[in-house]
Design a protein around this motif. Structure first.
Motif, mmCIF file in Angstrom:
data_model
loop_
_atom_site.group_PDB
_atom_site.id
_atom_site.type_symbol
_atom_site.label_atom_id
_atom_site.label_comp_id
_atom_site.label_asym_id
_atom_site.label_seq_id
_atom_site.Cartn_x
_atom_site.Cartn_y
_atom_site.Cartn_z
ATOM 1 N N ASN A 14 0.827 -1.182 0.000
ATOM 2 C CA ASN A 14 0.000 0.000 0.000
ATOM 3 C C ASN A 14 0.880 1.258 0.000
ATOM 4 O OD1 ASN A 14 -1.616 2.273 1.010
ATOM 5 N ND2 ASN A 14 -3.198 0.717 1.316
ATOM 6 N N LEU A 15 0.758 2.083 -1.074
ATOM 7 C CA LEU A 15 1.599 3.271 -1.215
ATOM 8 C C LEU A 15 1.346 4.268 -0.091
ATOM 9 C CD1 LEU A 15 3.619 4.927 -2.862
ATOM 10 C CD2 LEU A 15 1.691 5.807 -4.198
ATOM 11 N N GLY A 16 0.072 4.403 0.306
ATOM 12 C CA GLY A 16 -0.252 5.355 1.366
ATOM 13 C C GLY A 16 0.453 5.026 2.665
ATOM 14 N N ARG A 17 0.527 3.747 2.981
ATOM 15 C CA ARG A 17 1.208 3.352 4.221
ATOM 16 C C ARG A 17 2.710 3.621 4.130
ATOM 17 N NH1 ARG A 17 -1.770 0.100 7.656
ATOM 18 N NH2 ARG A 17 -3.808 -0.561 6.847
ATOM 19 N N ARG A 18 3.268 3.395 2.935
ATOM 20 C CA ARG A 18 4.702 3.630 2.759
ATOM 21 C C ARG A 18 5.019 5.118 2.893
ATOM 22 N NH1 ARG A 18 6.697 0.687 -2.630
ATOM 23 N NH2 ARG A 18 8.605 1.731 -1.951
ATOM 24 N N VAL A 19 4.163 5.963 2.324
ATOM 25 C CA VAL A 19 4.374 7.406 2.452
ATOM 26 C C VAL A 19 4.234 7.840 3.904
ATOM 27 C CG1 VAL A 19 3.433 9.680 1.856
ATOM 28 C CG2 VAL A 19 3.645 7.923 0.091
ATOM 29 N N TRP A 20 3.217 7.293 4.593
ATOM 30 C CA TRP A 20 2.993 7.660 5.990
ATOM 31 C C TRP A 20 4.160 7.238 6.873
ATOM 32 C CZ3 TRP A 20 0.241 10.903 8.600
ATOM 33 C CH2 TRP A 20 0.108 10.739 9.995
ATOM 34 N N SER A 21 4.797 6.147 6.538
ATOM 35 C CA SER A 21 5.928 5.681 7.346
ATOM 36 C C SER A 21 7.142 6.600 7.217
ATOM 37 C CB SER A 21 6.313 4.245 6.938
ATOM 38 O OG SER A 21 6.774 4.222 5.594
ATOM 39 N N HIS A 22 7.159 7.422 6.149
ATOM 40 C CA HIS A 22 8.259 8.385 5.960
ATOM 41 C C HIS A 22 7.719 9.815 5.932
ATOM 42 C CE1 HIS A 22 9.765 4.600 4.100
ATOM 43 N NE2 HIS A 22 10.905 4.950 4.683
ATOM 44 N N LYS A 23 6.644 10.053 6.687
ATOM 45 C CA LYS A 23 5.920 11.322 6.602
ATOM 46 C C LYS A 23 6.792 12.532 6.898
ATOM 47 C CE LYS A 23 3.999 10.617 11.254
ATOM 48 N NZ LYS A 23 4.603 9.253 11.398
ATOM 49 N N TRP A 24 7.719 12.422 7.869
ATOM 50 C CA TRP A 24 8.513 13.593 8.240
ATOM 51 C C TRP A 24 9.516 13.972 7.150
ATOM 52 C CZ3 TRP A 24 5.932 16.040 11.460
ATOM 53 C CH2 TRP A 24 5.247 15.405 12.489
ATOM 54 N N LEU A 25 9.957 12.995 6.379
ATOM 55 C CA LEU A 25 10.826 13.307 5.245
ATOM 56 C C LEU A 25 10.062 14.081 4.179
ATOM 57 C CD1 LEU A 25 12.795 9.954 4.808
ATOM 58 C CD2 LEU A 25 13.587 12.070 5.868
ATOM 59 N N TYR A 26 8.811 13.691 3.951
ATOM 60 C CA TYR A 26 7.978 14.398 2.984
ATOM 61 C C TYR A 26 7.609 15.797 3.481
ATOM 62 C CZ TYR A 26 7.525 10.134 0.276
ATOM 63 O OH TYR A 26 7.792 9.032 -0.500
ATOM 64 N N VAL A 27 7.460 15.964 4.787
ATOM 65 C CA VAL A 27 7.184 17.293 5.351
ATOM 66 C C VAL A 27 8.374 18.214 5.093
ATOM 67 C CG1 VAL A 27 6.876 18.579 7.507
ATOM 68 C CG2 VAL A 27 5.560 16.490 7.095
ATOM 69 N N LEU A 28 9.583 17.700 5.271
ATOM 70 C CA LEU A 28 10.788 18.492 5.006
ATOM 71 C C LEU A 28 10.915 18.825 3.520
ATOM 72 C CD1 LEU A 28 13.374 16.640 7.280
ATOM 73 C CD2 LEU A 28 12.387 18.891 7.668
ATOM 74 N N LEU A 29 10.448 17.916 2.675
ATOM 75 C CA LEU A 29 10.553 18.095 1.228
ATOM 76 C C LEU A 29 9.465 19.019 0.683
ATOM 77 C CD1 LEU A 29 12.241 17.078 -1.172
ATOM 78 C CD2 LEU A 29 10.584 15.229 -1.446
ATOM 79 N N ALA A 30 8.362 19.167 1.429
ATOM 80 C CA ALA A 30 7.202 19.920 0.950
ATOM 81 C C ALA A 30 7.517 21.361 0.538
ATOM 82 C CB ALA A 30 6.099 19.897 2.009
ATOM 83 N N PRO A 31 8.275 22.154 1.317
ATOM 84 C CA PRO A 31 8.553 23.541 0.894
ATOM 85 C C PRO A 31 9.255 23.625 -0.459
ATOM 86 C CG PRO A 31 9.097 23.244 3.207
ATOM 87 C CD PRO A 31 8.815 21.883 2.665
ATOM 88 N N ALA A 32 10.209 22.723 -0.695
ATOM 89 C CA ALA A 32 10.923 22.728 -1.971
ATOM 90 C C ALA A 32 9.982 22.369 -3.118
ATOM 91 C CB ALA A 32 12.097 21.751 -1.926
ATOM 92 N N ILE A 33 9.109 21.376 -2.884
ATOM 93 C CA ILE A 33 8.141 20.975 -3.912
ATOM 94 C C ILE A 33 7.188 22.109 -4.220
ATOM 95 C CG2 ILE A 33 6.233 19.411 -4.425
ATOM 96 C CD1 ILE A 33 7.652 17.275 -2.781
ATOM 97 N N LEU A 34 6.682 22.774 -3.181
ATOM 98 C CA LEU A 34 5.760 23.895 -3.377
ATOM 99 C C LEU A 34 6.433 25.037 -4.127
ATOM 100 C CD1 LEU A 34 3.945 24.035 0.088
ATOM 101 C CD2 LEU A 34 2.964 23.380 -2.127
ATOM 102 N N TYR A 35 7.695 25.293 -3.809
ATOM 103 C CA TYR A 35 8.426 26.366 -4.496
ATOM 104 C C TYR A 35 8.484 26.110 -5.996
ATOM 105 C CZ TYR A 35 12.403 29.013 -6.279
ATOM 106 O OH TYR A 35 13.219 29.806 -7.039
ATOM 107 N N TYR A 36 8.867 24.895 -6.373
ATOM 108 C CA TYR A 36 8.996 24.579 -7.796
ATOM 109 C C TYR A 36 7.638 24.530 -8.496
ATOM 110 C CZ TYR A 36 14.001 23.778 -7.757
ATOM 111 O OH TYR A 36 15.349 23.958 -7.690
ATOM 112 N N VAL A 37 6.626 24.039 -7.794
ATOM 113 C CA VAL A 37 5.292 23.983 -8.402
ATOM 114 C C VAL A 37 4.743 25.392 -8.638
ATOM 115 C CG1 VAL A 37 2.889 23.339 -7.991
ATOM 116 C CG2 VAL A 37 4.705 21.708 -7.518
#
Length: 312
Positions: A14-37
């Motif tokens: 399940n992709l959702g569970r895999r993402v949730w297991s690394h949620k804090w890494l995605y939180v750190l990555l979110a500002p950079a993703i938002l900037y480029y988007v």
């Protein structure tokens, strides 16, 4: 829930569970993703203006489609090709001068034994990079103006004739390259100096024991050790052949040297901002980006042909 094994680690299917297991890494990555988007990808929608007869009041969606008519109009304009030619001339000339001198300065700094002198030298070389082109243009005008310029005053007082540094096509190109070199050569040494710190000292010792001179050690040890960095930097520089900053040509240029100072960026500025021809300026920007991408792929392909890894 199905368990899969990947690279020696267990994951849930399940992709959702895999993402949730690394949620804090995605939180750190979110500002950079938002900037480029927000600032890089979303504005790309505006590229469609190049294919429309854009009207400010109707907006992008309300403007009528023009297809390739805008590009046809641009390519038939002699001023456009003049701007392309000037852009390539200035970039190629700057590259041929600045690129090797940056490497030479890096090698010279690397040979300095005094840490204090090395730091002072680096600081003095880095400083011009942080000076605005507005200030640089003002300094250049005061120094090299044909009338009342400091350098020309000295030449005239010595019995010579004033030199049109900023009002003659040939001299203007020369001054542009010199000022660009002075402003950016120190900043360009940072990556090379970092690469030079990784050169294996035992290779120098072995070359010294074999009787190699300092110059021979430079040619046969130092340069081959940073060859990959040099090639990478060259590819990045070549990929910007069709791109040139607006500030330097606009601030240093004048009516007398428009034949060489009118580059793509200044042409787009006058076309889009001053004359409100948004479709034409957008089409030129798109053309510029496509050519840069093609040059990047060609340069990367060439790098791989000579045995380097390239960047793509």
């Amino acid at each position: 829930m199905k368990i899969i094994k990947e690279n020696g680690l267990l994951y849930t299917k399940n992709l959702g569970r895999r993402v949730w297991s690394h949620k804090w890494l995605y939180v750190l990555l979110a500002p950079a993703i938002l900037y480029y988007v927000i600032f890089k990808y979303w504005p790309m929608y505006g590229v469609v203006i190049a294919f429309k007869d854009y009207n400010v009041f109707k907006g992008i969606n309300g403007s009528e489609w023009a297809g390739l008519e805008v590009f046809s109009r641009i390519f038939k304009n002699a001023n456009f090709w003049s701007a392309v030619r000037n852009t390539l001339v200035l970039n190629l000339t700057s590259l041929c001068v600045t690129f090797p001198i940056t490497i030479i300065v890096s090698l010279m700094l690397n040979e300095v034994l005094s840490i204090k002198f090395k730091k002072i030298s680096q600081s003095l070389l880095y400083l011009p990079h942080f000076i605005s082109w507005v200030v640089v243009a003002g300094i250049a005008t005061n120094l090299f103006s044909q009338r009342n310029g400091t350098i020309n005053n000295l030449i005239v007082n010595s019995g010579g004739q004033a030199i049109p540094f900023l009002s003659s096509n040939g001299w203007w190109i020369f001054m542009y390259v010199v000022l660009n070199l002075w402003k950016e050569v120190g900043w360009g040494t940072i990556i090379y100096l970092a690469a030079l710190t990784n050169v294996d000292e035992t290779m120098y010792e072995a070359a010294y024991l074999d009787g190699a001179t300092k110059f021979q050690r430079l040619i046969y040890v130092t340069l081959p050790a940073i060859k990959s960095v040099i090639v990478t930097m060259l590819i990045l520089q070549v990929s910007k052949m069709m791109t040139i900053g607006l500030d330097a040509p606009l601030l240093l240029g004048n009516d007398k040297v428009m034949g060489v100072s009118e580059v793509i960026s200044t042409y787009v500025y006058r076309l889009g901002i001053q004359n409100a021809k948004y479709s034409d300026s957008t089409a030129i920007g798109l053309f510029q980006s496509v050519i840069n991408i093609l040059i990047l792929f060609l340069a990367d392909k060439f790098a791989k042909l000579i045995g380097e890894e390239g960047i793509i």
